[in-house]
Scaffold this active site. Structure first.
Site, PDB file in Angstrom:
ATOM      1  N   GLY A 113       0.859  -1.197   0.000  1.00  0.00           N
ATOM      2  CA  GLY A 113       0.000   0.000   0.000  1.00  0.00           C
ATOM      3  C   GLY A 113       0.882   1.229   0.000  1.00  0.00           C
ATOM      4  N   LEU A 114       0.257   2.370  -0.165  1.00  0.00           N
ATOM      5  CA  LEU A 114       0.998   3.624  -0.228  1.00  0.00           C
ATOM      6  C   LEU A 114       1.711   3.931   1.088  1.00  0.00           C
ATOM      7  CD1 LEU A 114      -1.747   5.789  -1.993  1.00  0.00           C
ATOM      8  CD2 LEU A 114       0.399   4.977  -3.026  1.00  0.00           C
ATOM      9  N   SER A 115       2.685   4.804   1.026  1.00  0.00           N
ATOM     10  CA  SER A 115       3.347   5.262   2.242  1.00  0.00           C
ATOM     11  C   SER A 115       2.295   5.941   3.124  1.00  0.00           C
ATOM     12  CB  SER A 115       4.449   6.266   1.878  1.00  0.00           C
ATOM     13  OG  SER A 115       5.004   6.811   3.042  1.00  0.00           O
ATOM     14  N   GLY A 116       2.256   5.584   4.395  1.00  0.00           N
ATOM     15  CA  GLY A 116       1.288   6.174   5.310  1.00  0.00           C
ATOM     16  C   GLY A 116      -0.075   5.509   5.268  1.00  0.00           C
ATOM     17  N   SER A 117      -0.202   4.422   4.491  1.00  0.00           N
ATOM     18  CA  SER A 117      -1.519   3.769   4.389  1.00  0.00           C
ATOM     19  C   SER A 117      -1.865   3.024   5.679  1.00  0.00           C
ATOM     20  CB  SER A 117      -1.557   2.811   3.191  1.00  0.00           C
ATOM     21  OG  SER A 117      -0.530   1.849   3.286  1.00  0.00           O
ATOM     22  N   GLY A 118      -0.833   2.603   6.426  1.00  0.00           N
ATOM     23  CA  GLY A 118      -1.087   1.883   7.677  1.00  0.00           C
ATOM     24  C   GLY A 118      -0.462   0.498   7.721  1.00  0.00           C
ATOM     25  N   LYS A 119       0.420   0.206   6.782  1.00  0.00           N
ATOM     26  CA  LYS A 119       1.023  -1.136   6.711  1.00  0.00           C
ATOM     27  C   LYS A 119       1.745  -1.494   8.016  1.00  0.00           C
ATOM     28  CE  LYS A 119       3.583   0.008   3.165  1.00  0.00           C
ATOM     29  NZ  LYS A 119       3.139   1.408   3.047  1.00  0.00           N
ATOM     30  N   SER A 120       2.637  -0.614   8.459  1.00  0.00           N
ATOM     31  CA  SER A 120       3.435  -0.922   9.665  1.00  0.00           C
ATOM     32  C   SER A 120       2.550  -0.973  10.901  1.00  0.00           C
ATOM     33  CB  SER A 120       4.515   0.136   9.876  1.00  0.00           C
ATOM     34  OG  SER A 120       5.255   0.300   8.710  1.00  0.00           O
ATOM     35  N   SER A 160       5.959  -1.758  -2.117  1.00  0.00           N
ATOM     36  CA  SER A 160       5.960  -2.741  -3.215  1.00  0.00           C
ATOM     37  C   SER A 160       4.947  -2.394  -4.312  1.00  0.00           C
ATOM     38  CB  SER A 160       5.733  -4.162  -2.689  1.00  0.00           C
ATOM     39  OG  SER A 160       4.722  -4.248  -1.716  1.00  0.00           O
TER      40      SER A 160
HETATM   41  P1  ADP Z   1       2.963   2.736   6.301  1.00  0.00           P
HETATM   42  O1  ADP Z   1       3.689   1.690   7.089  1.00  0.00           O
HETATM   43  O2  ADP Z   1       1.938   2.190   5.358  1.00  0.00           O
HETATM   44  O3  ADP Z   1       3.854   3.748   5.663  1.00  0.00           O
HETATM   45  P2  ADP Z   1       2.246   3.720   8.914  1.00  0.00           P
HETATM   46  O4  ADP Z   1       1.670   2.520   9.584  1.00  0.00           O
HETATM   47  O5  ADP Z   1       3.665   4.107   9.224  1.00  0.00           O
HETATM   48  O6  ADP Z   1       2.059   3.564   7.323  1.00  0.00           O
HETATM   49  O7  ADP Z   1       1.342   5.006   9.198  1.00  0.00           O
HETATM   50  C1  ADP Z   1      -0.052   4.948   9.102  1.00  0.00           C
HETATM   51  C2  ADP Z   1      -0.644   6.067   9.963  1.00  0.00           C
HETATM   52  O8  ADP Z   1      -2.047   6.078   9.803  1.00  0.00           O
HETATM   53  C3  ADP Z   1      -0.336   5.900  11.439  1.00  0.00           C
HETATM   54  O9  ADP Z   1      -0.052   7.165  11.997  1.00  0.00           O
HETATM   55  C4  ADP Z   1      -1.671   5.363  11.995  1.00  0.00           C
HETATM   56  O10 ADP Z   1      -1.863   5.699  13.336  1.00  0.00           O
HETATM   57  C5  ADP Z   1      -2.681   6.050  11.083  1.00  0.00           C
HETATM   58  N1  ADP Z   1      -3.968   5.359  10.960  1.00  0.00           N
HETATM   59  C6  ADP Z   1      -5.167   5.931  11.119  1.00  0.00           C
HETATM   60  N2  ADP Z   1      -6.150   5.036  10.964  1.00  0.00           N
HETATM   61  C7  ADP Z   1      -5.562   3.850  10.694  1.00  0.00           C
HETATM   62  C8  ADP Z   1      -6.057   2.547  10.450  1.00  0.00           C
HETATM   63  N3  ADP Z   1      -7.356   2.281  10.457  1.00  0.00           N
HETATM   64  N4  ADP Z   1      -5.168   1.569  10.190  1.00  0.00           N
HETATM   65  C9  ADP Z   1      -3.846   1.831  10.185  1.00  0.00           C
HETATM   66  N5  ADP Z   1      -3.308   3.037  10.416  1.00  0.00           N
HETATM   67  C10 ADP Z   1      -4.162   4.053  10.684  1.00  0.00           C
END
Ligand code: ADP
Length: 197
Positions: free
Chosen positions: A32-39, A106
């Site tokens: 998924g996109l950066s900031g999507s919530g993967k980590s 990815s």
């Molecule tokens: P990625 O790893 O995809 O780059 P991160 O997990 O680092 O993304 O960041 C995702 C951000 O979105 C976090 O700050 C998280 O708290 C926020 N967020 C808000 N709602 C959700 C959700 N339902 N699931 C996952 N993350 C969420």
């Protein structure tokens, strides 16, 4: 296989390692996109699995790009090599009996297909963290979107580099309608059979 590299036949098998651990090994691949919530979701899933006594390990940009892949850029060729190496490492960890959670943008379909070929379909779960660009940009957890918009980062997925949406992921999580806990629960429910069958 390179010529003259002849594999040794070791006596303990993946199945025997799995029996000792009392669960199957899997690769949970979060795209998924950066900031999507993967980590964030991978972390919540790992936490729940760990509580159940399941042996896990998380691979993400922080522990891979800083070490094993510190010679790779974000060009299309290097992104492909980045994912290939991660898939090979994950494959070894799956062979060792772990449930591996990998959180990487990815963006290319062919790279994600390659992961499946490396670890084997039965061990691979593709999880699409489906968060629209606008929402990722609104969150801008690491300030990277602002930098990409300002032209300070090149080849940034969603802004100046493509993201190819998974066509048939095993799991889709919409983080605009599910909390982190609900998102983790969706993943855990879907992998339950694969973990124990
Ligand atoms: P990625 O790893 O995809 O780059 P991160 O997990 O680092 O993304 O960041 C995702 C951000 O979105 C976090 O700050 C998280 O708290 C926020 N967020 C808000 N709602 C959700 C959700 N339902 N699931 C996952 N993350 C969420």
């Amino acid at each position: 296989m390179q010529k003259n590299v002849i594999p040794h036949k070791f006596s303990i098998t993946k199945e025997q390692r799995g029996e000792l651990k009392d669960h199957n090994a899997l690769l949970l691949w979060f795209t998924g996109l950066s900031g999507s919530g993967k980590s964030t979701i991978a972390n919540a899933v790992e936490h729940a699995l760990h509580e159940r006594g399941i042996h896990t390990y998380i691979l993400d940009g922080d522990n891979v790009r800083k070490g094993l892949n510190n010679n790779l850029s974000f060009s299309p060729e290097d992104r492909t090599e980045n994912i290939r190496r991660i898939a090979e490492v994950a494959n070894l960890m799956v062979d060792a009996g772990l449930v591996v959670l990998a959180a990487f943008v990815s963006p290319y379909e062919k790279d994600r297909k390659n992961i499946e070929d490396i670890v084997g379909k039965q061990n691979f779960v593709e999880i699409f963290i489906d968060t629209p660009l606008e929402e990722c940009e609104r969150r801008d957890v690491k300030g990277l979107y602002a930098k990409a918009r300002a032209g300070e980062i090149q080849d940034f997925t969603g802004i100046s580099a493509p993201y190819e949406t998974p066509k048939k992921p095993d799991i889709i999580v919409d983080t605009t309608t599910n909390t982190v806990e609900e998102s983790a629960a969706i993943v855990l429910k879907k992998i339950e059979k694969k973990l124990t069958n």
